[in-house]
Design a protein around this motif. Structure first.
Motif, PDB file in Angstrom:
ATOM      1  N   TYR A  90       0.846  -1.189   0.000  1.00 10.78           N
ATOM      2  CA  TYR A  90       0.000   0.000   0.000  1.00 10.78           C
ATOM      3  C   TYR A  90       0.882   1.240   0.000  1.00 10.78           C
ATOM      4  CZ  TYR A  90      -2.868   3.769   1.954  1.00 10.78           C
ATOM      5  OH  TYR A  90      -3.492   4.961   2.169  1.00 10.78           O
ATOM      6  N   LEU A  91       0.494   2.212  -0.783  1.00  9.52           N
ATOM      7  CA  LEU A  91       1.135   3.519  -0.770  1.00  9.52           C
ATOM      8  C   LEU A  91       0.066   4.577  -0.580  1.00  9.52           C
ATOM      9  CD1 LEU A  91       3.695   3.069  -3.675  1.00  9.52           C
ATOM     10  CD2 LEU A  91       4.264   3.498  -1.286  1.00  9.52           C
ATOM     11  N   ALA A  92       0.346   5.521   0.281  1.00  7.46           N
ATOM     12  CA  ALA A  92      -0.610   6.597   0.549  1.00  7.46           C
ATOM     13  C   ALA A  92      -0.830   7.433  -0.709  1.00  7.46           C
ATOM     14  CB  ALA A  92      -0.087   7.471   1.681  1.00  7.46           C
ATOM     15  N   PRO A  93      -2.014   7.956  -0.882  1.00  2.00           N
ATOM     16  CA  PRO A  93      -2.308   8.762  -2.076  1.00  2.00           C
ATOM     17  C   PRO A  93      -1.331   9.923  -2.266  1.00  2.00           C
ATOM     18  CG  PRO A  93      -4.341   8.235  -0.924  1.00  2.00           C
ATOM     19  CD  PRO A  93      -3.218   7.758  -0.059  1.00  2.00           C
ATOM     20  N   SER A  94      -0.816  10.466  -1.156  1.00  3.93           N
ATOM     21  CA  SER A  94       0.097  11.615  -1.255  1.00  3.93           C
ATOM     22  C   SER A  94       1.423  11.265  -1.914  1.00  3.93           C
ATOM     23  CB  SER A  94       0.347  12.192   0.137  1.00  3.93           C
ATOM     24  OG  SER A  94       0.926  11.209   0.981  1.00  3.93           O
ATOM     25  N   VAL A  95       1.797   9.977  -1.934  1.00  7.97           N
ATOM     26  CA  VAL A  95       3.078   9.574  -2.521  1.00  7.97           C
ATOM     27  C   VAL A  95       2.911   8.583  -3.664  1.00  7.97           C
ATOM     28  CG1 VAL A  95       4.290   9.989  -0.348  1.00  7.97           C
ATOM     29  CG2 VAL A  95       3.461   7.677  -0.898  1.00  7.97           C
ATOM     30  N   LYS A  96       1.723   8.046  -3.829  1.00 10.01           N
ATOM     31  CA  LYS A  96       1.490   7.042  -4.866  1.00 10.01           C
ATOM     32  C   LYS A  96       1.771   7.630  -6.237  1.00 10.01           C
ATOM     33  CE  LYS A  96      -1.817   3.416  -6.055  1.00 10.01           C
ATOM     34  NZ  LYS A  96      -3.164   2.852  -5.785  1.00 10.01           N
ATOM     35  N   GLY A  97       2.447   6.832  -7.063  1.00 11.97           N
ATOM     36  CA  GLY A  97       2.802   7.304  -8.392  1.00 11.97           C
ATOM     37  C   GLY A  97       4.202   7.887  -8.467  1.00 11.97           C
ATOM     38  N   ARG A  98       4.772   8.218  -7.338  1.00  8.53           N
ATOM     39  CA  ARG A  98       6.137   8.742  -7.320  1.00  8.53           C
ATOM     40  C   ARG A  98       6.992   8.056  -6.254  1.00  8.53           C
ATOM     41  NH1 ARG A  98       6.736  13.130  -3.610  1.00  8.53           N
ATOM     42  NH2 ARG A  98       4.796  13.517  -2.445  1.00  8.53           N
ATOM     43  N   SER A  99       6.459   6.995  -5.667  1.00  2.49           N
ATOM     44  CA  SER A  99       7.204   6.279  -4.633  1.00  2.49           C
ATOM     45  C   SER A  99       6.994   4.782  -4.784  1.00  2.49           C
ATOM     46  CB  SER A  99       6.750   6.710  -3.229  1.00  2.49           C
ATOM     47  OG  SER A  99       6.975   8.090  -3.022  1.00  2.49           O
ATOM     48  N   THR A 100       7.963   4.019  -4.318  1.00  2.44           N
ATOM     49  CA  THR A 100       7.824   2.569  -4.267  1.00  2.44           C
ATOM     50  C   THR A 100       8.329   2.078  -2.920  1.00  2.44           C
ATOM     51  OG1 THR A 100       9.989   2.252  -5.294  1.00  2.44           O
ATOM     52  CG2 THR A 100       8.082   2.221  -6.758  1.00  2.44           C
ATOM     53  N   ILE A 155      13.917  -9.950   1.726  1.00  2.00           N
ATOM     54  CA  ILE A 155      13.755 -10.907   2.820  1.00  2.00           C
ATOM     55  C   ILE A 155      15.109 -11.436   3.278  1.00  2.00           C
ATOM     56  CG2 ILE A 155      12.773 -13.128   3.486  1.00  2.00           C
ATOM     57  CD1 ILE A 155      10.673 -11.023   3.200  1.00  2.00           C
ATOM     58  N   ALA A 156      15.994 -11.708   2.338  1.00  2.00           N
ATOM     59  CA  ALA A 156      17.301 -12.287   2.673  1.00  2.00           C
ATOM     60  C   ALA A 156      18.155 -11.308   3.483  1.00  2.00           C
ATOM     61  CB  ALA A 156      18.028 -12.692   1.398  1.00  2.00           C
ATOM     62  N   LYS A 157      18.042 -10.020   3.164  1.00  2.00           N
ATOM     63  CA  LYS A 157      18.846  -9.016   3.852  1.00  2.00           C
ATOM     64  C   LYS A 157      18.120  -8.406   5.045  1.00  2.00           C
ATOM     65  CE  LYS A 157      21.529  -7.657  -0.225  1.00  2.00           C
ATOM     66  NZ  LYS A 157      21.924  -6.537  -1.121  1.00  2.00           N
ATOM     67  N   ASN A 158      16.824  -8.733   5.196  1.00  2.00           N
ATOM     68  CA  ASN A 158      16.027  -8.155   6.279  1.00  2.00           C
ATOM     69  C   ASN A 158      15.978  -6.627   6.201  1.00  2.00           C
ATOM     70  OD1 ASN A 158      14.887 -10.315   7.665  1.00  2.00           O
ATOM     71  ND2 ASN A 158      15.708  -9.673   9.641  1.00  2.00           N
ATOM     72  N   THR A 159      15.757  -6.125   5.005  1.00  2.00           N
ATOM     73  CA  THR A 159      15.684  -4.680   4.818  1.00  2.00           C
ATOM     74  C   THR A 159      14.396  -4.291   4.098  1.00  2.00           C
ATOM     75  OG1 THR A 159      16.913  -4.824   2.744  1.00  2.00           O
ATOM     76  CG2 THR A 159      18.186  -4.391   4.741  1.00  2.00           C
ATOM     77  N   VAL A 160      13.956  -3.095   4.368  1.00  2.00           N
ATOM     78  CA  VAL A 160      12.786  -2.525   3.709  1.00  2.00           C
ATOM     79  C   VAL A 160      13.164  -1.130   3.228  1.00  2.00           C
ATOM     80  CG1 VAL A 160      10.375  -1.857   3.920  1.00  2.00           C
ATOM     81  CG2 VAL A 160      11.246  -3.799   5.231  1.00  2.00           C
ATOM     82  N   ASP A 161      12.890  -0.839   1.982  1.00  2.00           N
ATOM     83  CA  ASP A 161      13.258   0.445   1.398  1.00  2.00           C
ATOM     84  C   ASP A 161      12.031   1.224   0.955  1.00  2.00           C
ATOM     85  OD1 ASP A 161      16.258  -0.716  -0.358  1.00  2.00           O
ATOM     86  OD2 ASP A 161      15.880  -0.231   1.745  1.00  2.00           O
ATOM     87  N   LEU A 162      12.160   2.522   1.019  1.00  2.27           N
ATOM     88  CA  LEU A 162      11.150   3.428   0.480  1.00  2.27           C
ATOM     89  C   LEU A 162      11.862   4.368  -0.476  1.00  2.27           C
ATOM     90  CD1 LEU A 162       8.222   4.584   0.532  1.00  2.27           C
ATOM     91  CD2 LEU A 162       9.033   6.161   2.309  1.00  2.27           C
ATOM     92  N   GLN A 163      11.543   4.237  -1.741  1.00 10.88           N
ATOM     93  CA  GLN A 163      12.113   5.093  -2.773  1.00 10.88           C
ATOM     94  C   GLN A 163      11.111   6.192  -3.081  1.00 10.88           C
ATOM     95  OE1 GLN A 163      15.147   4.978  -4.598  1.00 10.88           O
ATOM     96  NE2 GLN A 163      14.467   6.896  -5.528  1.00 10.88           N
ATOM     97  N   MET A 164      11.538   7.417  -2.940  1.00 11.31           N
ATOM     98  CA  MET A 164      10.649   8.554  -3.208  1.00 11.31           C
ATOM     99  C   MET A 164      11.243   9.412  -4.313  1.00 11.31           C
ATOM    100  SD  MET A 164       9.494   9.604   0.654  1.00 11.31           S
ATOM    101  CE  MET A 164      11.187   9.762   1.228  1.00 11.31           C
ATOM    102  N   ASN A 165      10.438   9.712  -5.290  1.00 14.35           N
ATOM    103  CA  ASN A 165      10.865  10.531  -6.420  1.00 14.35           C
ATOM    104  C   ASN A 165      10.048  11.819  -6.455  1.00 14.35           C
ATOM    105  OD1 ASN A 165      12.577   8.352  -7.320  1.00 14.35           O
ATOM    106  ND2 ASN A 165      10.732   7.380  -8.170  1.00 14.35           N
ATOM    107  N   ASN A 166      10.554  12.768  -7.212  1.00 14.31           N
ATOM    108  CA  ASN A 166       9.861  14.047  -7.373  1.00 14.31           C
ATOM    109  C   ASN A 166       9.418  14.601  -6.008  1.00 14.31           C
ATOM    110  OD1 ASN A 166       8.669  16.243  -8.657  1.00 14.31           O
ATOM    111  ND2 ASN A 166       6.747  15.165  -9.062  1.00 14.31           N
ATOM    112  N   LEU A 167      10.374  14.689  -5.119  1.00 16.03           N
ATOM    113  CA  LEU A 167      10.063  15.110  -3.751  1.00 16.03           C
ATOM    114  C   LEU A 167       9.571  16.552  -3.698  1.00 16.03           C
ATOM    115  CD1 LEU A 167      13.008  13.314  -1.998  1.00 16.03           C
ATOM    116  CD2 LEU A 167      10.601  13.081  -1.352  1.00 16.03           C
ATOM    117  N   LYS A 168       8.674  16.796  -2.741  1.00 17.77           N
ATOM    118  CA  LYS A 168       8.053  18.109  -2.562  1.00 17.77           C
ATOM    119  C   LYS A 168       8.323  18.603  -1.150  1.00 17.77           C
ATOM    120  CE  LYS A 168       4.299  16.434  -5.506  1.00 17.77           C
ATOM    121  NZ  LYS A 168       2.838  16.210  -5.625  1.00 17.77           N
ATOM    122  N   PRO A 169       8.260  19.898  -0.929  1.00 19.69           N
ATOM    123  CA  PRO A 169       8.483  20.407   0.433  1.00 19.69           C
ATOM    124  C   PRO A 169       7.553  19.770   1.461  1.00 19.69           C
ATOM    125  CG  PRO A 169       8.588  22.209  -1.138  1.00 19.69           C
ATOM    126  CD  PRO A 169       8.150  20.989  -1.912  1.00 19.69           C
TER     127      PRO A 169
END
Length: 121
Positions: free
Chosen positions: A56-66, A71-85
């Motif tokens: 799930y991605l919130a509407p405020s970031v959907k379309g510009r974030s993933t 699982i193997a590294k036990n990491t979770v990433d949030l990629q955000m593009n076209n960042l806004k103030p």
């Protein structure tokens, strides 16, 4: 002991991209749902994205974030593009037992210390 450590925050300009990462220890990522939340000064904590048996991605970031997890590294990433103030906030990683994610912060048992993301205009 479960520990969540965020990294990757910083100061960027409007339109830039940024990836924040969460390194989890003391838990098996495949058995947990993970969430990214953020809190801006004077505002309540809000969900940005969640991942587990569903994504799930919130509407405020959907379309510009993933949101993704390794699982193997036990990491979770949030990629955000076209960042806004308005993306300026402290970003928190959270974990809840069970693979079905939730957009409610109250459902998450474990939290990281947060990483600051500041977007200049």
């Amino acid at each position: 002991q479960v520990q969540l450590v965020e990294s990757g925050g910083g100061l960027v300009q409007t339109g830039d991209s940024l990836r924040v990462s969460c390194a989890a220890s003391g838990l098996t990522l495949s058995r947990y749902a993970m969430g990214w939340f953020r809190q801006a000064p004077g505002k309540e904590r809000e969900v940005v994205g969640t991942i587990g048996s569903a994504t799930y991605l919130a509407p405020s970031v959907k379309g510009r974030s993933t949101i993704s997890r390794d699982i193997a590294k036990n990491t979770v990433d949030l990629q955000m593009n076209n960042l806004k103030p308005e993306d300026t906030a402290i970003y928190y990683c959270a974990a809840k037992l069970g693979t079905y994610p939730s957009a409610s912060a109250a459902d998450y048992e474990y939290w990281g210390q947060g990483t600051q993301v500041t977007v200049s205009s």
